[in-house]
Scaffold this motif. Structure first.
Motif, mmCIF file in Angstrom:
data_model
loop_
_atom_site.group_PDB
_atom_site.id
_atom_site.type_symbol
_atom_site.label_atom_id
_atom_site.label_comp_id
_atom_site.label_asym_id
_atom_site.label_seq_id
_atom_site.Cartn_x
_atom_site.Cartn_y
_atom_site.Cartn_z
ATOM 1 N N ASP A 14 28.409 -51.531 31.357
ATOM 2 C CA ASP A 14 27.211 -50.975 31.968
ATOM 3 C C ASP A 14 26.482 -52.050 32.765
ATOM 4 O OD1 ASP A 14 25.265 -48.954 32.470
ATOM 5 O OD2 ASP A 14 23.973 -49.866 30.959
ATOM 6 N N GLY A 15 26.146 -51.738 33.985
ATOM 7 C CA GLY A 15 25.457 -52.694 34.844
ATOM 8 C C GLY A 15 26.346 -53.266 35.928
ATOM 9 N N ASN A 16 27.658 -53.177 35.753
ATOM 10 C CA ASN A 16 28.571 -53.555 36.830
ATOM 11 C C ASN A 16 28.855 -52.282 37.624
ATOM 12 O OD1 ASN A 16 28.890 -56.048 35.236
ATOM 13 N ND2 ASN A 16 30.556 -56.435 36.678
ATOM 14 N N ILE A 17 28.383 -52.258 38.839
ATOM 15 C CA ILE A 17 28.416 -51.043 39.645
ATOM 16 C C ILE A 17 29.666 -50.984 40.517
ATOM 17 C CG2 ILE A 17 27.207 -49.774 41.475
ATOM 18 C CD1 ILE A 17 24.606 -51.033 40.359
ATOM 19 N N CYS A 18 30.268 -49.797 40.562
ATOM 20 C CA CYS A 18 31.395 -49.522 41.455
ATOM 21 C C CYS A 18 30.939 -48.428 42.417
ATOM 22 C CB CYS A 18 32.620 -49.059 40.656
ATOM 23 S SG CYS A 18 33.995 -48.559 41.707
ATOM 24 N N ARG A 19 30.751 -48.794 43.656
ATOM 25 C CA ARG A 19 30.255 -47.823 44.642
ATOM 26 C C ARG A 19 31.251 -46.697 44.891
ATOM 27 N NH1 ARG A 19 27.768 -52.249 48.815
ATOM 28 N NH2 ARG A 19 26.049 -52.859 47.466
ATOM 29 N N CYS A 20 32.529 -46.958 44.648
ATOM 30 C CA CYS A 20 33.542 -45.925 44.846
ATOM 31 C C CYS A 20 33.647 -44.991 43.641
ATOM 32 C CB CYS A 20 34.905 -46.561 45.116
ATOM 33 S SG CYS A 20 34.941 -47.584 46.599
ATOM 34 N N GLY A 21 33.041 -45.370 42.529
ATOM 35 C CA GLY A 21 33.017 -44.509 41.352
ATOM 36 C C GLY A 21 34.315 -44.458 40.566
ATOM 37 N N THR A 22 35.060 -45.541 40.539
ATOM 38 C CA THR A 22 36.339 -45.536 39.810
ATOM 39 C C THR A 22 36.167 -45.912 38.341
ATOM 40 O OG1 THR A 22 36.884 -47.826 40.395
ATOM 41 C CG2 THR A 22 37.627 -46.113 41.918
ATOM 42 N N TYR A 23 35.054 -45.538 37.770
ATOM 43 C CA TYR A 23 34.745 -45.925 36.391
ATOM 44 C C TYR A 23 35.807 -45.455 35.400
ATOM 45 C CZ TYR A 23 30.192 -47.076 38.325
ATOM 46 O OH TYR A 23 29.179 -47.621 39.079
ATOM 47 N N HIS A 24 36.326 -44.244 35.583
ATOM 48 C CA HIS A 24 37.350 -43.751 34.646
ATOM 49 C C HIS A 24 38.604 -44.623 34.691
ATOM 50 C CE1 HIS A 24 38.388 -41.817 38.459
ATOM 51 N NE2 HIS A 24 39.600 -41.650 37.988
ATOM 52 N N ARG A 25 38.961 -45.129 35.868
ATOM 53 C CA ARG A 25 40.127 -46.022 35.972
ATOM 54 C C ARG A 25 39.822 -47.403 35.413
ATOM 55 N NH1 ARG A 25 42.296 -45.351 41.992
ATOM 56 N NH2 ARG A 25 40.752 -43.761 42.369
ATOM 57 N N ILE A 26 38.586 -47.866 35.605
ATOM 58 C CA ILE A 26 38.191 -49.158 35.050
ATOM 59 C C ILE A 26 38.287 -49.113 33.525
ATOM 60 C CG2 ILE A 26 36.205 -50.704 34.706
ATOM 61 C CD1 ILE A 26 35.367 -49.918 37.642
ATOM 62 N N ILE A 27 37.757 -48.073 32.936
ATOM 63 C CA ILE A 27 37.810 -47.925 31.475
ATOM 64 C C ILE A 27 39.256 -47.852 31.007
ATOM 65 C CG2 ILE A 27 37.237 -46.389 29.541
ATOM 66 C CD1 ILE A 27 34.701 -45.611 31.265
ATOM 67 N N ALA A 28 40.066 -47.062 31.703
ATOM 68 C CA ALA A 28 41.487 -46.930 31.325
ATOM 69 C C ALA A 28 42.211 -48.268 31.421
ATOM 70 C CB ALA A 28 42.162 -45.890 32.208
ATOM 71 N N ALA A 29 41.885 -49.066 32.414
ATOM 72 C CA ALA A 29 42.534 -50.372 32.570
ATOM 73 C C ALA A 29 42.132 -51.332 31.457
ATOM 74 C CB ALA A 29 42.188 -50.974 33.934
ATOM 75 N N VAL A 30 40.872 -51.297 31.057
ATOM 76 C CA VAL A 30 40.431 -52.151 29.948
ATOM 77 C C VAL A 30 41.124 -51.700 28.674
ATOM 78 C CG1 VAL A 30 38.454 -52.948 28.588
ATOM 79 C CG2 VAL A 30 38.222 -52.655 31.070
ATOM 80 N N GLU A 31 41.239 -50.392 28.471
ATOM 81 C CA GLU A 31 41.948 -49.881 27.285
ATOM 82 C C GLU A 31 43.410 -50.329 27.283
ATOM 83 O OE1 GLU A 31 39.594 -45.749 26.219
ATOM 84 O OE2 GLU A 31 41.024 -45.676 27.866
#
Length: 150
Positions: free
Chosen positions: A127-144
């Protein structure tokens, strides 16, 4: 002159104590993986590690860095072999890619503290690291995914 360790190499730069670390990394040293986003510490594009802690390089003054260890995206691994970097590529996380070095550095801090974070812990930490493209679901999946390899 300000001296510190950058990506396991001792460096000395001629910079004022109030100069933001971001500009020393980019302009004095020439490493451009750390991005300028907002300049106010709000977006996370400039995230680096300072003695193992994720910090906003745009808000970290050189007076805070003297004698300490800084790691940028270029220093996370020598050949992009960090589990996060591999997961980012495998899952095609970035669209524009601008925020990604900051995202990876923030995620690397989490995995250094917690090898097997839950999805909720990932979301809270990132939270607080912003992705202007909105790829949050992929970011979370990559960390997992990276947490399974780490």
């Amino acid at each position: 002159m300000v001296s510190f360790t950058l990506n396991d190499k001792r460096v000395s730069v001629d910079a004022q104590p109030t100069t933001p670390l971001l500009w020393v990394i980019r302009d004095h040293v020439g490493l451009t993986g750390t991005k300028y986003g907002c300049g106010a510490g709000l977006c996370g594009a400039c995230t680096v590690h300072l003695n193992g802690k994720a910090v906003r390089a745009c808000q970290t003054q050189m007076s805070e860095v003297t004698g300490k260890k800084v790691v940028t995206i270029e220093g996370l691994s020598k050949n992009s072999s960090h589990p996060l970097q591999k997961a980012w590529v495998a899952l095609e996380v970035p669209q524009c890619g601008y925020c990604q070095s900051g995202q990876i550095m923030k995620a690397a801090e989490l995995l250094a503290q917690n090898k097997k974070p839950t999805r909720e812990q990932i979301v809270t930490h990132m939270d607080g690291n912003i992705c202007r493209c909105g790829t949050y679901h992929r970011i979370i999946a990559a960390v997992e995914q990276a947490s399974k390899e780490a």
